[in-house]
Design a protein around this motif. Sequence first.
Motif, PDB file in Angstrom:
ATOM      1  N   GLY A 194      -3.469   7.509  -0.789  1.00 17.52           N
ATOM      2  CA  GLY A 194      -2.509   7.304   0.289  1.00 17.52           C
ATOM      3  C   GLY A 194      -2.772   8.248   1.443  1.00 17.52           C
ATOM      4  N   HIS A 200       3.040  12.464  -1.381  1.00 17.95           N
ATOM      5  CA  HIS A 200       4.147  11.577  -1.002  1.00 17.95           C
ATOM      6  C   HIS A 200       3.805  10.096  -1.184  1.00 17.95           C
ATOM      7  CE1 HIS A 200       5.748  14.950   1.886  1.00 17.95           C
ATOM      8  NE2 HIS A 200       5.473  15.385   0.673  1.00 17.95           N
ATOM      9  N   GLU A 201       2.895   9.781  -2.071  1.00 16.27           N
ATOM     10  CA  GLU A 201       2.488   8.398  -2.306  1.00 16.27           C
ATOM     11  C   GLU A 201       2.882   7.992  -3.723  1.00 16.27           C
ATOM     12  OE1 GLU A 201       0.016   4.856  -1.189  1.00 16.27           O
ATOM     13  OE2 GLU A 201       1.201   6.383  -0.165  1.00 16.27           O
ATOM     14  N   SER A 202       3.382   6.784  -3.896  1.00 14.87           N
ATOM     15  CA  SER A 202       3.647   6.304  -5.253  1.00 14.87           C
ATOM     16  C   SER A 202       2.320   6.126  -5.986  1.00 14.87           C
ATOM     17  CB  SER A 202       4.438   4.995  -5.218  1.00 14.87           C
ATOM     18  OG  SER A 202       3.729   4.001  -4.513  1.00 14.87           O
ATOM     19  N   GLU A 226      -5.860   3.838   0.937  1.00 14.46           N
ATOM     20  CA  GLU A 226      -4.714   3.580   1.800  1.00 14.46           C
ATOM     21  C   GLU A 226      -4.228   2.161   1.557  1.00 14.46           C
ATOM     22  OE1 GLU A 226      -1.584   3.671   4.231  1.00 14.46           O
ATOM     23  OE2 GLU A 226      -2.730   5.400   3.499  1.00 14.46           O
ATOM     24  N   ASN A 284      -2.526  13.592  -4.317  1.00 18.58           N
ATOM     25  CA  ASN A 284      -1.541  12.608  -3.868  1.00 18.58           C
ATOM     26  C   ASN A 284      -0.417  13.338  -3.162  1.00 18.58           C
ATOM     27  OD1 ASN A 284       1.089  11.178  -4.182  1.00 18.58           O
ATOM     28  ND2 ASN A 284      -0.133   9.599  -5.158  1.00 18.58           N
ATOM     29  N   TRP A 336      -1.482   0.729   3.372  1.00 16.14           N
ATOM     30  CA  TRP A 336      -0.807   0.101   4.509  1.00 16.14           C
ATOM     31  C   TRP A 336      -1.869  -0.319   5.511  1.00 16.14           C
ATOM     32  CZ3 TRP A 336       1.598   2.070   9.465  1.00 16.14           C
ATOM     33  CH2 TRP A 336       2.518   1.132   9.974  1.00 16.14           C
ATOM     34  N   GLY A 382      -0.820  -0.890  -2.998  1.00 20.17           N
ATOM     35  CA  GLY A 382      -0.056   0.271  -3.424  1.00 20.17           C
ATOM     36  C   GLY A 382       0.777   0.005  -4.668  1.00 20.17           C
ATOM     37  N   THR A 399       0.027  16.429  -7.181  1.00 20.77           N
ATOM     38  CA  THR A 399       0.860  15.580  -6.343  1.00 20.77           C
ATOM     39  C   THR A 399       2.056  16.356  -5.807  1.00 20.77           C
ATOM     40  OG1 THR A 399       2.070  13.475  -6.215  1.00 20.77           O
ATOM     41  CG2 THR A 399       2.239  14.682  -8.291  1.00 20.77           C
ATOM     42  N   TRP A 430      -0.284   8.386  10.850  1.00 18.47           N
ATOM     43  CA  TRP A 430       0.896   8.899  10.146  1.00 18.47           C
ATOM     44  C   TRP A 430       1.276  10.269  10.682  1.00 18.47           C
ATOM     45  CZ3 TRP A 430       4.370   6.153   8.276  1.00 18.47           C
ATOM     46  CH2 TRP A 430       5.291   6.612   7.333  1.00 18.47           C
ATOM     47  N   GLN A 466       5.725  15.241  -4.107  1.00 22.36           N
ATOM     48  CA  GLN A 466       6.563  14.065  -3.988  1.00 22.36           C
ATOM     49  C   GLN A 466       7.892  14.420  -3.326  1.00 22.36           C
ATOM     50  OE1 GLN A 466       6.009  10.683  -5.467  1.00 22.36           O
ATOM     51  NE2 GLN A 466       3.904  11.415  -5.331  1.00 22.36           N
TER      52      GLN A 466
END
Length: 260
Positions: free
Chosen positions: A54, A131-133, A75, A129, A77, A100, A151, A19, A153
Amino acid sequence: MSDFDDLLREAQQRPLTGWDLSCDGRIVTTPAPWQFEAEVDRLARRSPDLLDMGTGGGEWLSQLPHRPARTVATEGWAPNVGIARERLAPLGIEVVEVEGADDNALQADDGSAQPRLPFGDASFHLVVNRHESFAAREVQRILMPGGHFLTQQVASDFNAGFHALLGLPWTEPPRWQLDTATAQLARAGLRVLQGEEGAERLRFADVGAFAWYLLQVPYVCPDFRIDTCRAALARLHARIAQGEPLEVRQALFRLVAMRP
């Protein structure tokens, strides 16, 4: 490389590993107006454990100045799971593949339909966290009483600037901002201690890096195609050649919450 056609050709062929979205330094992200990493580091030094939700390819976590003895990453993905494990395993960090959560703005108020995290109740003192939902009720469940959730976001209008540069229509998505995130955490039984809005800027050295970014992160501009946006890309290429910077403002917010 400076020729327009060559830049676009490279954008289509260049792979993404993990990433790392810097494109070898051709994409620079200015810092947010807060020091997220410093706040994580401060709490991590007082915590026996840490969960990074994430983790991507583990890039950020591997560079954190201090990690508790028990540090775990998730993770969702699949292509990134192996990359994260290769990077983090030598550091003693377990990477857990998970399903996710839905985008927070699309979740039902009670979050009951979201996947369950593969951890027991009250498993962590610190959950991070970037940038992860997330499912707020699951975060609340796995936190120890007195544990913290941090977090950062991107706000729901984060991609408006990309559409404007390309002359593409932008439809306002379901709202995800500081106030809606605060309410979601509160409904899950977490006490919000801090909240702040801000922005970062993404600066692109050339139009190839700009096109590559949009190809690798398709949710930023789902209608982007190099062939259909070629005229707009040519205009941006000319602007850069004239010395005008190519940058996009991206709205962010951060929250610090605690399980009472």
